[in-house]
Design a protein around this motif. Structure first.
Motif: not given
Lengths: 126, 225
Positions: A18-19, A21-22, A26, A115-116, A118-119, A121, A124
């Motif tokens: 997952a990391a 992928n981000i 990005s 992009r955002e 997928e991060i 927060s 999200s």
């Protein structure tokens, strides 16, 4: 215990994936954004050939990563970017810097959103 | 069409493997967390199945993550009694020597009707015959009757019995199961002689044939279609 260790390892791998992928997403979207921004700059300076070249490189980058993108993003989101890229291409063909700027803005917003989202927060997740 | 078929097969395999590895076959045997995981896995996996526009990873990643969580939680609950109690709760005694514990009933949101239903299902109508009625953590109610109401065992009656052992299926749907034949301590020659003595020409004529440790044979003829 072996089973639990395997489960913990798989979970860890999923988190790492997952990391990655981000980071990867990005990287792609930032490169695309950079190309599109430069395309707008060239268009405003009247250097339409250079602007088209920049847009073409953004197209190539998007196409090159299409398999990965289809595997991780909603297909409708990819289609939206495709449509916006073609709209920007059309605006460049008309050689209207104002139209190019509007289309580029839409594309940049869309890429930023990809992009955002997928991060992780609070926004999200919830 | 091909995309949907491929997705269906992949997701089906992933759910099947996950649920098989959880080690439970019946919903009634599941603990709370297992039930939640099973329900979630099925629900999550169906999302990319219904919509081709959603990446299959959106179904596979949650299934894998849920599966790992369940394995970790069940492993932790095996090692730590406090954690087990926290997660699965404790069995509750609903009836203690014929007396219904109203407090426990209320605590477990168990109505009197439900309790009576459970007793009827266990063919118990007289509450005074119940030593304990225990509500297990998986939702089952187990009844322990007072000694005078319990079915006497052969030992209590002083009857000697032979242990028939595990019956082996020797013929299933006309097919001889050689592995079971070997495990039961017999061979094909013995089987042929048994078939002849039972009046069957060959194994194909039988739907089922079993033998137990005492040598007792059960045979059912195959229906002619």
């Amino acid at each position: 215990m072996k089973k639990e260790l395997c489960a913990a390892c798989i979970l860890l791998c999923l988190i790492l994936l997952a990391a990655v992928n981000i980071l990867w997403l990005s990287r792609i979207t930032k490169q695309m954004e950079s190309s599109v921004s430069r395309c707008v700059t060239y268009s405003e300076q009247g250097q339409n050939d250079l602007a088209r070249e920049r847009l073409q490189s953004a197209f190539r980058l998007w196409q090159k990563n299409s398999t990965y993108l289809y595997a991780v993003l909603r297909h409708s989101e990819i289609d939206t970017v495709d449509e916006l890229l073609f709209a920007l291409k059309g605006a460049l063909a008309s050689e209207d810097p104002r139209e190019v700027c509007i289309r580029a803005e839409e594309l940049l917003e869309c890429l930023k959103g990809l992009r955002e989202v997928e991060i992780p927060s609070l926004g999200s997740i919830f | 069409m091909a995309v949907i078929l491929a997705r269906t097969l992949i997701l089906y395999a992933s759910i099947l493997i996950s649920l098989r590895l959880l080690g439970k076959r019946q919903l009634g045997e599941m603990e709370l967390s297992e039930f939640v995981i099973s329900a979630l896995i099925a629900d999550v996996a169906s999302i990319p199945l219904q919509d081709v526009g959603i990446p299959i990873a959106n179904g596979l990643v949650p299934v894998a993550a849920l599966f790992c969580c369940e394995i970790l939680i069940s492993g932790l609950s095996l090692k730590n009694a406090r954690f087990r109690t926290f997660l699965f709760g404790k069995p509750s005694i609903l009836i203690d020597h014929g007396v219904i514990d109203e407090k426990e009933l209320r605590k477990n949101r168990f109505t009197l009707d439900e309790l009576m239903e459970e007793l009827r299902c266990a063919s118990v109508t007289d509450l005074s015959q119940i030593a304990y009625a225990i509500l297990e953590t998986n939702g089952d109610v187990h009844l322990i009757l007072i000694p005078s109401a319990q079915t006497p065992t052969c030992e209590q009656l002083g009857i000697s019995t032979e242990d028939p052992g595990l019956p082996f299926v020797l013929i299933a749907d006309g097919r001889i199961l050689d592995e079971n034949l070997l495990r039961s301590g017999h061979d094909r020659t013995w089987l042929q002689s048994q078939l002849r003595s039972l009046g069957y020409p060959n194994a194909k004529a039988l739907f089922l044939m079993t033998v137990d440790a005492c040598g007792k044979i059960y045979a059912q003829k195959k229906e002619t279609t």
